[in-house]
Design a protein around this motif. Structure first.
Motif, mmCIF file in Angstrom:
data_model
loop_
_atom_site.group_PDB
_atom_site.id
_atom_site.type_symbol
_atom_site.label_atom_id
_atom_site.label_comp_id
_atom_site.label_asym_id
_atom_site.label_seq_id
_atom_site.Cartn_x
_atom_site.Cartn_y
_atom_site.Cartn_z
ATOM 1 N N SER A 29 0.850 -1.195 0.000
ATOM 2 C CA SER A 29 0.000 0.000 0.000
ATOM 3 C C SER A 29 0.882 1.240 0.000
ATOM 4 O O SER A 29 1.940 1.264 0.609
ATOM 5 N N HIS A 41 0.009 3.990 1.305
ATOM 6 C CA HIS A 41 -0.241 4.780 2.506
ATOM 7 C C HIS A 41 0.079 4.005 3.774
ATOM 8 O O HIS A 41 -0.284 2.847 3.904
ATOM 9 N N GLN A 62 3.752 0.294 7.732
ATOM 10 C CA GLN A 62 4.245 0.865 6.484
ATOM 11 C C GLN A 62 4.792 -0.257 5.605
ATOM 12 O O GLN A 62 5.047 -1.351 6.092
ATOM 13 N N TYR A 85 -4.354 -0.672 6.666
ATOM 14 C CA TYR A 85 -3.263 -0.644 5.684
ATOM 15 C C TYR A 85 -3.720 -1.299 4.386
ATOM 16 O O TYR A 85 -3.527 -0.766 3.296
ATOM 17 N N GLY A 133 -6.057 0.593 2.198
ATOM 18 C CA GLY A 133 -5.462 1.720 1.480
ATOM 19 C C GLY A 133 -5.974 3.051 1.964
ATOM 20 O O GLY A 133 -5.774 4.082 1.327
ATOM 21 N N GLU A 134 -6.668 3.017 3.084
ATOM 22 C CA GLU A 134 -7.179 4.271 3.609
ATOM 23 C C GLU A 134 -6.018 5.099 4.126
ATOM 24 O O GLU A 134 -5.083 4.556 4.720
ATOM 25 N N GLN A 135 -6.106 6.362 3.862
ATOM 26 C CA GLN A 135 -4.986 7.224 4.253
ATOM 27 C C GLN A 135 -4.880 7.346 5.754
ATOM 28 O O GLN A 135 -5.881 7.481 6.418
ATOM 29 N N GLN A 163 -5.567 16.363 4.676
ATOM 30 C CA GLN A 163 -4.186 16.111 4.267
ATOM 31 C C GLN A 163 -3.292 16.437 5.449
ATOM 32 O O GLN A 163 -3.128 17.605 5.808
#
Lengths: 240, 104, 300
Positions: free
Chosen positions: B16, B18, B35, B99, B102-104, C30
């Motif tokens: 991912s 993010h 990560q 993770y 893929g969500e930020q 962000q």
């Protein structure tokens, strides 16, 4: 050293200063001309009345003496600790005082503060640390909390704090730590008209330069992270 | 404080872009940052914990997580303030799910 | 589904990140210096304590009801939301960014006991820098809104910072003061301030009292959606005044009058009665809407 001794040595050319309720206000003659002198004495615990008296004097100076420098004499053991003071939002009166000092800066009044004896947390924040430049006399106590109380609150062994305090200015009480961190410009061996004259000249420059304390703390090696982080945050592209 | 580092074989997870963060470094809680790592079939874990002497417990909890979840190709960093094994397992599963999502 | 059936999400209990998730427009957040790009405090590590990747404050940009905003959200669960070197520098950098970027507002989600004692000098100077940076942002025309309703409230230097913001949005659970009741009790004794008397603590420092006294601009429910609604309204309607002697003179007068009128009061009940509240003892029981109506009906 008594307040009168300090005043006589800072302003040998003359001063007209009164003390009421531990609040100092008045005018004094310096090499650069007249300055407004204000602050607190005898380790004042800053309360509403003191904060408002100081704020009123700052506003008077802005209204009556455009551009006249402000010299703060700082001797505070912190804020008044009482329920009735908190009931009326003591942080609000301290914020009002800080706003008045900030307005004076915007109106072109250079300011400097001199810690004459004690500078502790909230009382120091509201005016001493709001000045363009802060100085301290050599025997002044500058701190948030002494190490014994800090050990109690943080539950870290007192001996460990004492040991670390010898190498780290991050939490060690003392004016020297604040110099290394960029919060205090310099320590004076004693009150002096000459030192005051050069500090007033520096304050006039600092007044226009904005808050340089992070850069100073970095240059002096005491605060190695803050300047870089603030700069990164200010300039970084977002979405990264 | 104690620093612990582990590596576990684990089925690869899709990479991912993010990082994912779960939890807060508060009393009895922990934060977990997942990560992308550099070894596709390995889950690398680094822990900083306020509670000393629990290395074997961490190894057991993390080993069980790496065996039962596809966590290969991740690097997991943990800051811990004395979370129980149950809380650790829960947060690990949440962080990995986030993770993978893929969500930020 | 009717609004009443939507589960209320408590601001008080939520983490900083959960508050931001519900406060800001979905998908707009962000983060600046996100956890993967940041480092925990080396000063905590030196004292053998684990840090947090974001050092207890989440900063970044987003939109609120379509308007661009910058935000800083303190995490009260980490070290009491207290300000250390990195934590403080992130906020200072964000406020300086606001001067350049000119967002519609900076949203400051305060949840902090003030200076982090483990980094006491760094924290105190950082709070002083935040104070000046808040006033710089406002002087540049960028309003700064404080949102107070977390478990740590806004105390110490962060209580001063909150009062330097353009306005404060507070919940009934929110607390705003300088010294914590525990500190006053320790130094001045339990007769001065019994920190275990929760009702008393709220009558002296709590959101309802601060709102009734005019120290906070708005009172909202302890609900993330209510904070969003309140913040949206603020950003849509607030005109940031330029710093002026006239405004500070007006504040000076108001504070002097208030001190003269209430200096001897020691409990919210006494002040509310003096304000003209007919049944002060009922105030703690009133819901948010009734309290707002009560305030609007008070003699000015």
């Amino acid at each position: 050293m008594s307040l009168n001794d300090i005043l006589d040595r800072l302003f040998p050319a003359g001063h007209m200063i009164t003390v009421a309720n531990q609040v100092i206000t008045g005018q004094a003659q310096t090499a650069q001309g007249m300055v407004a002198v204000l602050g607190t004495t005898d380790a004042a615990a800053i309360d509403h009345a003191m904060a408002l008296a100081l704020a009123d004097f700052v506003l008077d100076t802005v209204e009556q003496h455009p551009g006249r420098p402000l010299v703060f004499l700082v001797d505070t053991c912190g804020q008044a600790l009482s329920r009735s003071q908190e009931l009326l939002c003591l942080n609000g009166s301290l914020a009002h005082l800080a706003s008045c000092v900030d307005l004076a800066r915007r109106k072109g009044h250079p300011s400097l503060s001199l810690v004459t004896a004690n500078a502790v947390s909230g009382g120091f924040l509201s005016f001493g640390l709001m000045a363009d430049l802060a100085y301290a006399l050599a025997d002044a106590q500058v701190r948030v909390m002494d190490l014994r109380a800090m050990a109690r609150v943080t539950k870290i062994a007192h001996e460990r704090l004492v040991e670390l305090a010898t190498t780290s200015p991050i939490f060690a009480p003392g004016a020297e730590s604040y110099v290394r961190m960029g919060g205090i410009a310099a320590i004076w061996p004693g009150p002096s008209a000459d030192l005051l004259a050069s500090a007033l000249a520096d304050a006039a420059t600092a007044c226009a330069a904005g808050d340089r304390r992070q850069a100073e703390g970095l240059a002096r090696g005491g605060r190695q992270l803050a300047a870089g982080i603030a700069q990164t945050v200010r300039n970084s592209a977002t979405g990264v | 404080m104690e620093t612990l580092d582990f590596q576990f074989a684990s089925a690869p997870v899709s990479r991912s872009a993010h990082a994912a963060l779960c939890g807060v470094v508060g009393s009895g809680n922990l934060e977990i940052l997942v990560q992308a790592g550099d070894q596709p079939a390995t889950c690398q874990v680094s822990i900083k914990t306020s509670a000393r002497g629990f290395g074997a417990t961490w190894q057991a909890v993390l080993g069980s997580f790496a065996a039962s979840h596809p966590a290969g190709g991740t690097r997991i960093d943990i800051n811990d303030m004395g979370a129980t094994p149950a809380v650790v397992s829960l947060r690990l599963a949440q962080a990995l799910a986030e993770y993978r999502g893929g969500e930020q | 589904m009717s609004l009443a059936l939507v589960a209320r999400k408590s601001w008080f209990e939520a983490t900083a990140r959960a508050r931001l998730g519900g406060l800001l427009d979905a998908g707009s957040l962000q983060e600046i210096l996100p956890p993967g790009a940041a480092q925990p405090s080396p000063h905590l590590a030196a004292l053998d304590l684990p840090g947090a990747f974001d050092d207890g404050v989440v900063i970044g940009r987003a939109t609120l009801a379509g308007r661009p905003v910058l935000f800083a959200a303190q995490e009260g669960q980490f070290m009491g939301g207290a300000v250390g070197e990195i934590h403080g520098a992130k906020i200072v950098g964000l406020l300086r960014r606001a001067v350049q970027e000119k967002p519609a507002a900076v949203l400051f989600l305060i949840d902090s006991g003030g200076v982090r004692l483990h980094e006491a000098n760094a924290g105190l100077i950082a709070i002083s820098e935040i104070m000046r940076a808040v006033l710089d942002a406002r002087a540049a025309g960028v309003p700064v809104l404080a949102l107070v309703g977390g478990s740590c409230g806004a105390f110490g230097g962060m209580g001063i910072v909150a009062k330097l913001c353009s306005a404060i949005l507070i919940s009934e659970e929110g607390r705003l003061a300088l010294s914590g009741p525990e500190v006053i009790e320790t130094v001045a004794g339990v007769e001065e301030f019994d920190s275990k008397d929760r009702a008393l603590v709220w009558r002296v420092t709590g959101g309802k009292h601060r709102y009734l006294m005019g120290d906070c601009a708005a009172l909202v429910e302890d609900d993330i959606a209510a904070f969003r609604a309140g913040a949206s309204e603020f950003v849509a309607t607030w005109q940031e005044p330029l710093p002026s002697v006239a405004n500070l003179r007006a504040t000076q007068q108001r504070l002097e009058n208030r001190l003269a009128a209430y200096a001897t009061c020691r409990d919210g009940l006494q002040v509310w009665a003096a304000l003209g509240v007919a049944q002060p003892e009922a105030v703690p029981l009133l819901d948010r809407d009734s309290l707002v109506a009560l305030k609007e009906g008070l003699p000015t």
